[in-house]
Design a protein around this motif. Sequence first.
Motif, PDB file in Angstrom:
ATOM      1  N   HIS A 160       0.831  -1.221   0.000  1.00 42.40           N
ATOM      2  CA  HIS A 160       0.000   0.000   0.000  1.00 42.40           C
ATOM      3  C   HIS A 160       0.860   1.263   0.000  1.00 42.40           C
ATOM      4  O   HIS A 160       0.424   2.308   0.476  1.00 42.40           O
ATOM      5  CB  HIS A 160      -0.980  -0.014   1.181  1.00 42.40           C
ATOM      6  N   HIS A 161       2.077   1.139  -0.531  1.00 42.76           N
ATOM      7  CA  HIS A 161       2.966   2.299  -0.641  1.00 42.76           C
ATOM      8  C   HIS A 161       3.143   2.713  -2.097  1.00 42.76           C
ATOM      9  O   HIS A 161       2.711   2.014  -3.008  1.00 42.76           O
ATOM     10  CB  HIS A 161       4.333   1.961  -0.039  1.00 42.76           C
ATOM     11  N   ARG A 162       3.832   3.834  -2.296  1.00 44.23           N
ATOM     12  CA  ARG A 162       4.226   4.235  -3.645  1.00 44.23           C
ATOM     13  C   ARG A 162       5.114   3.143  -4.246  1.00 44.23           C
ATOM     14  O   ARG A 162       5.661   2.296  -3.517  1.00 44.23           O
ATOM     15  CB  ARG A 162       4.999   5.555  -3.591  1.00 44.23           C
ATOM     16  N   ILE A 163       5.305   3.176  -5.561  1.00 44.67           N
ATOM     17  CA  ILE A 163       6.231   2.252  -6.220  1.00 44.67           C
ATOM     18  C   ILE A 163       7.478   3.034  -6.599  1.00 44.67           C
ATOM     19  O   ILE A 163       7.392   4.073  -7.264  1.00 44.67           O
ATOM     20  CB  ILE A 163       5.593   1.626  -7.471  1.00 44.67           C
ATOM     21  N   ALA A 164       8.639   2.548  -6.167  1.00 45.75           N
ATOM     22  CA  ALA A 164       9.894   3.232  -6.496  1.00 45.75           C
ATOM     23  C   ALA A 164      11.040   2.257  -6.307  1.00 45.75           C
ATOM     24  O   ALA A 164      10.974   1.354  -5.469  1.00 45.75           O
ATOM     25  CB  ALA A 164      10.089   4.465  -5.611  1.00 45.75           C
ATOM     26  N   ARG A 216      -0.289  -6.186  -6.591  1.00 42.61           N
ATOM     27  CA  ARG A 216      -1.552  -5.645  -6.114  1.00 42.61           C
ATOM     28  C   ARG A 216      -1.262  -4.536  -5.112  1.00 42.61           C
ATOM     29  O   ARG A 216      -0.787  -4.801  -4.002  1.00 42.61           O
ATOM     30  CB  ARG A 216      -2.356  -6.763  -5.443  1.00 42.61           C
ATOM     31  N   ALA A 217      -1.499  -3.314  -5.517  1.00 38.57           N
ATOM     32  CA  ALA A 217      -1.324  -2.181  -4.607  1.00 38.57           C
ATOM     33  C   ALA A 217      -2.603  -1.374  -4.588  1.00 38.57           C
ATOM     34  O   ALA A 217      -3.288  -1.251  -5.604  1.00 38.57           O
ATOM     35  CB  ALA A 217      -0.168  -1.299  -5.059  1.00 38.57           C
ATOM     36  N   GLU A 218      -2.925  -0.843  -3.410  1.00 41.73           N
ATOM     37  CA  GLU A 218      -4.045   0.085  -3.290  1.00 41.73           C
ATOM     38  C   GLU A 218      -3.649   1.165  -2.295  1.00 41.73           C
ATOM     39  O   GLU A 218      -2.955   0.880  -1.318  1.00 41.73           O
ATOM     40  CB  GLU A 218      -5.309  -0.640  -2.792  1.00 41.73           C
ATOM     41  N   PRO A 219      -4.110   2.389  -2.533  1.00 43.76           N
ATOM     42  CA  PRO A 219      -3.756   3.490  -1.617  1.00 43.76           C
ATOM     43  C   PRO A 219      -4.646   3.483  -0.382  1.00 43.76           C
ATOM     44  O   PRO A 219      -5.426   4.396  -0.174  1.00 43.76           O
ATOM     45  CB  PRO A 219      -3.973   4.737  -2.483  1.00 43.76           C
ATOM     46  N   PHE A 258      11.935  -0.231  -7.934  1.00 46.19           N
ATOM     47  CA  PHE A 258      11.449  -1.599  -8.065  1.00 46.19           C
ATOM     48  C   PHE A 258      11.321  -1.929  -9.542  1.00 46.19           C
ATOM     49  O   PHE A 258      10.719  -1.164 -10.295  1.00 46.19           O
ATOM     50  CB  PHE A 258      10.084  -1.751  -7.399  1.00 46.19           C
TER      51      PHE A 258
END
Lengths: 309, 309
Positions: B97-101, B112-115, B103
């Motif tokens: 649930h974090h920013r992507i960096a 699977r990411a959600e804010p 990576f």
Amino acid sequence: MSKALIFGHQNPDTDAIVAAKAFAYYQTQMGFDVEAVALGNPNMETNFVLNHFDEPAPRVIKTVANEVDTVMLVDHNEAQQSVSDLDKVMVSHVVDHHRIANFQTDQPLYYRAEPVGCTSTILTEMFDESKIEIPAKLAGLMLSAIISDTLLLQSPTTTDADREAVRALAEISGEDVQSYGIAMLKAGTNLAAKSDKELIDGDAKSFDMAGRSVRIGQINTVDLADVLDRQAGLEKEMQAEMAADGYDLFITLATNVLNSDSEMIVAGEPKSVIEKAFNTTLTDNRASLPGVVSRKKQVVPPLTAAFNA
Amino acid sequence: MSKALIFGHQNPDTDAIVAAKAFAYYQTQMGFDVEAVALGNPNMETNFVLNHFDEPAPRVIKTVANEVDTVMLVDHNEAQQSVSDLDKVMVSHVVDHHRIANFQTDQPLYYRAEPVGCTSTILTEMFDESKIEIPAKLAGLMLSAIISDTLLLQSPTTTDADREAVRALAEISGEDVQSYGIAMLKAGTNLAAKSDKELIDGDAKSFDMAGRSVRIGQINTVDLADVLDRQAGLEKEMQAEMAADGYDLFITLATNVLNSDSEMIVAGEPKSVIEKAFNTTLTDNRASLPGVVSRKKQVVPPLTAAFNA
């Protein structure tokens, strides 16, 4: 949130165009103000799909920061495949089926990637999870995207998730997957729009084999008959190029991308070497090559060996 | 696929430990061979959680390439927060649930990411989508992770998805969210384990205000009474430090992180300036500061202004 633009990659294919439309519909149902756009015009296959379902082509954009602060990406994430001014806006959502590279954000975001054959497969799952009904027309568009990306579920990238999505979308849209899929892929290869000379020139390459100049071209198709019906015209152009460019032998490979079979049409000599290389007999300058799909791996090596024998 | 390790970030918090366990259970149900591990030992809060649910702490690892080819990340994605030899293995799954960096991958993956406020919230949704039942004990662990990350749903990062997950997990686990949550957060702050001197030293800073040396410290807690009950001991240590280090005034702020209220304990002089600064009256060297949570923004400026008036 103010309006966001949704788009797929540059040089859009059917999934890039359709996934943007599908995700825009999904997000509209979720209460977002969005518009599906594209980074280029639809290709021949996509135009066939849009016409078939009476769906307008999306607006083509070159930049985004001049009209929005926020974008959503489908079917890509790498910056060099995206809009030129991506760094000037916030990416709030991504739905994709590729690796992640050259992508980063300042803020947490919604990112949904799965290693499946098509973005529209993931979107089909998302509609199901969120219990949002897919309208029949949209189901037909999404079905088309999966057929396109997976070559009618024949590509090695195809997964069970793609097969299940195709089953569900075919049911909703009422399309016959096999007949519609072949018509669609055929529209994409669109051999009818190309002259005999364009077909044999396509991606033909020259090889030196035991002192002979051998030209080998390949035509991808979904129906070998579309190529073989034009054999006379193709042979005429092959002969003309042999005379003009000094080739000894010209082989045109017609490859059915759906079942990985090829048929070759041969002009020039020595034909006996070809028959030896592929353990076959040429009839009317033609022979079948079942299971042959790769010029580099399955045609050049045995032919070279036969010439050198 | 051979066995994969699942883990959260370095210096693991409750979500990093629990999300690994929850995703490992999920993936086991999906047929994967996985093990939840950790990049460090559980902190005090997490130990409380594991003890409460009689759940063992995960195995702590330093590297992964020595035992697996594939890993799955939870609650982080940036390489510098992950295992040291991440570049030597394939990342097949990420839930975060974090920013992507910082990576990237070579292959398509499941991402699977959600804010939202907590990784365990996303996992709760995934269990629901996949119709996998969450066992009561695991629900309790996941509930703990969300309470931890969102400070009992009070943090500004809290979303409706977190609130809905807490509701569902509380029902499955049978835990009383408020009473259990406060006990858990209290275990994390664990003031009882610290001496009076450790408490007032915590993160205290010195300020010069109109020629006076003013010392201001802050103690975070989930129950102001835990600090205020120790007022006599705290004042004694404050006086001792004033004498030793020459402070004129020592203010210790006790802040309830759950409701953003503070209470100050004051030693030294001039107390009248404090009363003027905060428009309050000190009783027994104490005053309430409702809504005050930031020393930098809400305590130092008015106090400086009052000293200079």
